[in-house]
Design a protein around this motif. Structure first.
Motif, PDB file in Angstrom:
ATOM      1  N   ASP A 118       0.836  -1.203   0.000  1.00 54.57           N
ATOM      2  CA  ASP A 118       0.000   0.000   0.000  1.00 54.57           C
ATOM      3  C   ASP A 118       0.877   1.261   0.000  1.00 54.57           C
ATOM      4  O   ASP A 118       2.091   1.209   0.196  1.00 54.57           O
ATOM      5  N   ASP A 119       0.221   2.405  -0.178  1.00 60.40           N
ATOM      6  CA  ASP A 119       0.938   3.679  -0.259  1.00 60.40           C
ATOM      7  C   ASP A 119       1.685   4.003   1.029  1.00 60.40           C
ATOM      8  O   ASP A 119       2.694   4.717   1.012  1.00 60.40           O
ATOM      9  N   ASP A 120       1.209   3.501   2.161  1.00 56.01           N
ATOM     10  CA  ASP A 120       1.866   3.763   3.435  1.00 56.01           C
ATOM     11  C   ASP A 120       2.990   2.774   3.732  1.00 56.01           C
ATOM     12  O   ASP A 120       3.596   2.821   4.813  1.00 56.01           O
ATOM     13  N   GLY A 121       3.282   1.881   2.777  1.00 55.31           N
ATOM     14  CA  GLY A 121       4.360   0.918   2.944  1.00 55.31           C
ATOM     15  C   GLY A 121       3.939  -0.409   3.535  1.00 55.31           C
ATOM     16  O   GLY A 121       4.751  -1.346   3.575  1.00 55.31           O
ATOM     17  N   GLN A 122       2.710  -0.522   4.011  1.00 60.71           N
ATOM     18  CA  GLN A 122       2.249  -1.786   4.568  1.00 60.71           C
ATOM     19  C   GLN A 122       1.976  -2.785   3.447  1.00 60.71           C
ATOM     20  O   GLN A 122       1.274  -2.469   2.480  1.00 60.71           O
ATOM     21  N   ALA A 123       2.519  -3.969   3.576  1.00 62.13           N
ATOM     22  CA  ALA A 123       2.330  -5.017   2.582  1.00 62.13           C
ATOM     23  C   ALA A 123       1.315  -6.041   3.086  1.00 62.13           C
ATOM     24  O   ALA A 123       1.265  -6.344   4.282  1.00 62.13           O
ATOM     25  N   TYR A 124       0.533  -6.565   2.138  1.00 64.42           N
ATOM     26  CA  TYR A 124      -0.496  -7.545   2.462  1.00 64.42           C
ATOM     27  C   TYR A 124      -0.322  -8.776   1.586  1.00 64.42           C
ATOM     28  O   TYR A 124      -0.027  -8.669   0.391  1.00 64.42           O
ATOM     29  N   LEU A 125      -0.517  -9.933   2.189  1.00 59.86           N
ATOM     30  CA  LEU A 125      -0.500 -11.198   1.465  1.00 59.86           C
ATOM     31  C   LEU A 125      -1.863 -11.857   1.615  1.00 59.86           C
ATOM     32  O   LEU A 125      -2.305 -12.122   2.733  1.00 59.86           O
ATOM     33  N   TYR A 126      -2.555 -12.058   0.484  1.00 67.52           N
ATOM     34  CA  TYR A 126      -3.824 -12.779   0.451  1.00 67.52           C
ATOM     35  C   TYR A 126      -3.598 -14.129  -0.223  1.00 67.52           C
ATOM     36  O   TYR A 126      -2.714 -14.284  -1.067  1.00 67.52           O
ATOM     37  N   TRP A 127      -4.427 -15.097   0.111  1.00 70.97           N
ATOM     38  CA  TRP A 127      -4.389 -16.394  -0.549  1.00 70.97           C
ATOM     39  C   TRP A 127      -5.668 -17.153  -0.205  1.00 70.97           C
ATOM     40  O   TRP A 127      -6.455 -16.719   0.640  1.00 70.97           O
ATOM     41  N   GLY A 128      -5.892 -18.290  -0.869  1.00 68.69           N
ATOM     42  CA  GLY A 128      -7.034 -19.093  -0.472  1.00 68.69           C
ATOM     43  C   GLY A 128      -7.565 -20.023  -1.532  1.00 68.69           C
ATOM     44  O   GLY A 128      -7.328 -19.852  -2.731  1.00 68.69           O
ATOM     45  N   SER A 188     -10.818  -0.252   2.081  1.00 68.71           N
ATOM     46  CA  SER A 188      -9.704  -0.692   2.913  1.00 68.71           C
ATOM     47  C   SER A 188      -9.083  -1.943   2.307  1.00 68.71           C
ATOM     48  O   SER A 188      -9.785  -2.749   1.680  1.00 68.71           O
ATOM     49  N   PRO A 189      -7.777  -2.164   2.478  1.00 66.90           N
ATOM     50  CA  PRO A 189      -7.152  -3.369   1.932  1.00 66.90           C
ATOM     51  C   PRO A 189      -7.561  -4.650   2.644  1.00 66.90           C
ATOM     52  O   PRO A 189      -7.257  -5.743   2.163  1.00 66.90           O
ATOM     53  N   THR A 190      -8.253  -4.526   3.757  1.00 70.22           N
ATOM     54  CA  THR A 190      -8.690  -5.719   4.497  1.00 70.22           C
ATOM     55  C   THR A 190     -10.213  -5.873   4.530  1.00 70.22           C
ATOM     56  O   THR A 190     -10.741  -6.680   5.278  1.00 70.22           O
ATOM     57  N   GLY A 191     -10.902  -5.080   3.711  1.00 73.71           N
ATOM     58  CA  GLY A 191     -12.347  -5.174   3.678  1.00 73.71           C
ATOM     59  C   GLY A 191     -13.013  -4.194   4.639  1.00 73.71           C
ATOM     60  O   GLY A 191     -12.332  -3.362   5.237  1.00 73.71           O
ATOM     61  N   PRO A 192     -14.342  -4.248   4.757  1.00 72.71           N
ATOM     62  CA  PRO A 192     -15.237  -5.257   4.166  1.00 72.71           C
ATOM     63  C   PRO A 192     -15.341  -5.123   2.641  1.00 72.71           C
ATOM     64  O   PRO A 192     -15.314  -4.004   2.109  1.00 72.71           O
ATOM     65  N   TRP A 193     -15.447  -6.264   1.978  1.00 73.00           N
ATOM     66  CA  TRP A 193     -15.494  -6.306   0.520  1.00 73.00           C
ATOM     67  C   TRP A 193     -16.929  -6.283   0.019  1.00 73.00           C
ATOM     68  O   TRP A 193     -17.811  -6.914   0.614  1.00 73.00           O
ATOM     69  N   GLU A 194     -17.138  -5.546  -1.052  1.00 75.48           N
ATOM     70  CA  GLU A 194     -18.463  -5.440  -1.656  1.00 75.48           C
ATOM     71  C   GLU A 194     -18.424  -6.021  -3.068  1.00 75.48           C
ATOM     72  O   GLU A 194     -17.666  -5.566  -3.925  1.00 75.48           O
ATOM     73  N   TYR A 195     -19.216  -7.039  -3.285  1.00 77.60           N
ATOM     74  CA  TYR A 195     -19.242  -7.733  -4.575  1.00 77.60           C
ATOM     75  C   TYR A 195     -19.667  -6.781  -5.690  1.00 77.60           C
ATOM     76  O   TYR A 195     -20.642  -6.045  -5.568  1.00 77.60           O
ATOM     77  N   GLN A 196     -18.924  -6.817  -6.822  1.00 78.31           N
ATOM     78  CA  GLN A 196     -19.220  -5.946  -7.948  1.00 78.31           C
ATOM     79  C   GLN A 196     -19.664  -6.686  -9.200  1.00 78.31           C
ATOM     80  O   GLN A 196     -20.230  -6.079 -10.106  1.00 78.31           O
TER      81      GLN A 196
END
Length: 468
Positions: free
Chosen positions: A155-165, A252-260
């Motif tokens: 992210d722009d603030d330098g925080q990295a996220y790893l998603y998987w599943g 937000s990078p962690t949700g809540p996610w809204e289906y599109q």
């Protein structure tokens, strides 16, 4: 020397209107699960490697290609494989690479010696390797088969996220070292609001347990990115009996996610799965995905394809259909510098190989095959052609033609023995015809007094000489 003036002063804009790229963009081997990355004005795509002839997702290595123009792709070989990870045993499935502070982190998943799936990370100082296991152990291991298809985002603030599943969706916040994480693994709840859920035709719950039908749902292959302060999570969903590409958004990078909705669905990909990545490059937006449309391909032989698209005014992604034409060139190729033979837009009846001395080169060349290179800019004209080739036997012929396979022949090289198939020598030929302007170039493979199925020669690199 025969001289026929062939001056076609087309601009690249005009050229793109009549000459098109091809999908899939890689033909020398299967290339599933494409993960694009932009670095220093070049597009890289990291893929798997389906092994032909198996009725399962059998892969043992990962590959990387790059392009400056989106149509001519350079094969950089196999920087990592299952052998690179002491804890891995099988199933070299989907992966993604990202750059941070001058290093490149390639997140992979593989079956472990404990008979589960885990996520590991390899690191390199170069986008093309060499890579090595950063930890000597998995980064994510929970004894589950859900630990597949990692996607990584900074992210722009330098925080990295790893998603998987796999059916279940997870994430962690990566530390700045990119090879460890803080806190617990978090699971994203599945819901109709987030991922489309299930279509319920008004029947009782007891009946639905047996007859429920998927309208859409997260299956696998997440892809996380950000655009205009909005976070996008694309994923492989489900429609009918095949996977679709769908997406959700969040502030937000962690949700809540809204289906599109669905991005790519009910397309003739000839593959049960789909796996994609979305990225911007040189002012344009691209969807990378895979199909099973090469000869002898299918659900277990998938290849990278690309489509350009434009976001709607509200930031939503339009429905995208697959095409054979693919995308247009974003520039031209300079023929007066060394060009690797494994840089190509299309190829038939050849493959790639690599060794420590030469690197990657074109191999398994057969009569009737060819390599196409798009949008080659000869400027005011060329006078000579040179090619680096290797042959254990003679009889092979390399023809250089323009604009089509049987187009005007610029040069011809009869390849003699060079001392071995991987002993390369540079051979030259004066041009038979004058050429200038922008053209597609075809390297056509022919033979002289040999059987059609025999290997002809190997091909490493080429260049033209300017008219003085």
């Amino acid at each position: 020397m025969k001289k026929i003036k062939i001056i076609i002063g087309l601009t690249l804009c005009c050229l793109s209107a009549i000459i098109f790229a091809q999908n899939p963009v890689i033909q020398t081997h299967f290339s599933p699960d494409p993960a694009p990355m932009v670095y220093k004005d070049k597009m890289y795509v990291y893929t798997g490697d389906d092994i032909p002839g198996f009725d399962f997702y059998y892969m043992t290595k990962w590959r990387v290609h790059s392009s400056e123009d989106m149509v001519n792709w350079t094969d950089h070989g196999v920087p990592i494989s299952l052998e690179s990870f002491s804890w891995a045993r099988d199933r070299a499935w989907a992966a993604q690479c990202i750059q941070r502070d001058g290093k490149f982190y390639w997140y992979i998943c593989a079956q472990t010696v404990n008979n589960d799936m885990a996520i590991g990370v390899a690191v390199s100082d170069s986008p093309t390797g060499p890579f090595k296991d950063a930890l000597g152990k998995p980064l994510i291991t929970t004894g589950s088969w859900d630990n597949i298809d990692p996607t990584v985002f900074i992210d722009d603030d330098g925080q990295a996220y790893l998603y998987w599943g796999n059916s279940h969706l997870f994430y962690v916040k990566l530390n700045k070292d990119m090879v460890s994480y803080e806190g617990k693994i978090t699971e994203i709840p599945q819901s109709v609001e987030s991922f489309g859920g299930l279509r319920r035709p008004g029947k009782s719950d007891e009946v639905l347990q047996k007859q429920e039908q998927f309208e859409d749902v997260f299956v696998e292959g997440p892809w996380l990115y950000k655009r205009n302060k909005q976070y996008y999570l694309m994923y492989a969903g489900m429609t009918g009996r095949t996977e679709c590409l769908s997406y959700a958004t969040s502030p937000s990078p962690t949700g809540p996610w809204e289906y599109q909705g669905k991005i790519m669905t009910n397309q003739p990909t000839n593959s049960f799965t789909n796996h994609g990545g979305i990225i911007d490059f040189k002012g344009k937006s691209y969807l990378f995905y895979h199909t099973g449309l090469l000869p002898g391909a299918g659900s277990y032989g998938r290849s990278t394809a690309i489509e350009e698209f434009k976001y709607n005014s509200d930031g939503s992604i339009p429905k995208i259909t697959i095409t054979k034409e693919g995308v247009n060139a974003l520039g031209t190729l300079n023929p007066y510098q060394r060009n690797e033979a494994e840089t190509m837009a299309w190829s038939e009846k050849c493959s790639t190989a690599e060794n420590k001395k030469t690197g990657v080169f074109i191999s398994d060349i057969r009569v009737g095959g060819y390599i196409k290179v798009r949008a080659v800019d000869f400027g005011k004209g060329a006078s000579e052609f040179a090619a680096s080739v290797g042959a254990g036997l003679d009889g092979g012929i390399l023809e250089v033609r323009i604009d089509k396979v049987d187009g005007h022949k610029l040069a011809e090289i009869e390849v003699q023995r060079t001392g071995g198939w991987e002993e390369f020598k540079t051979l030259t030929s004066k041009l038979a015809e004058y050429v200038s302007g922008v053209h597609d170039v075809y390297f056509v493979f022919k033979g002289k007094n040999i059987t059609a199925g025999r290997k002809l020669f190997n091909f490493d690199h080429w260049r033209f000489q300017k008219i003085k």
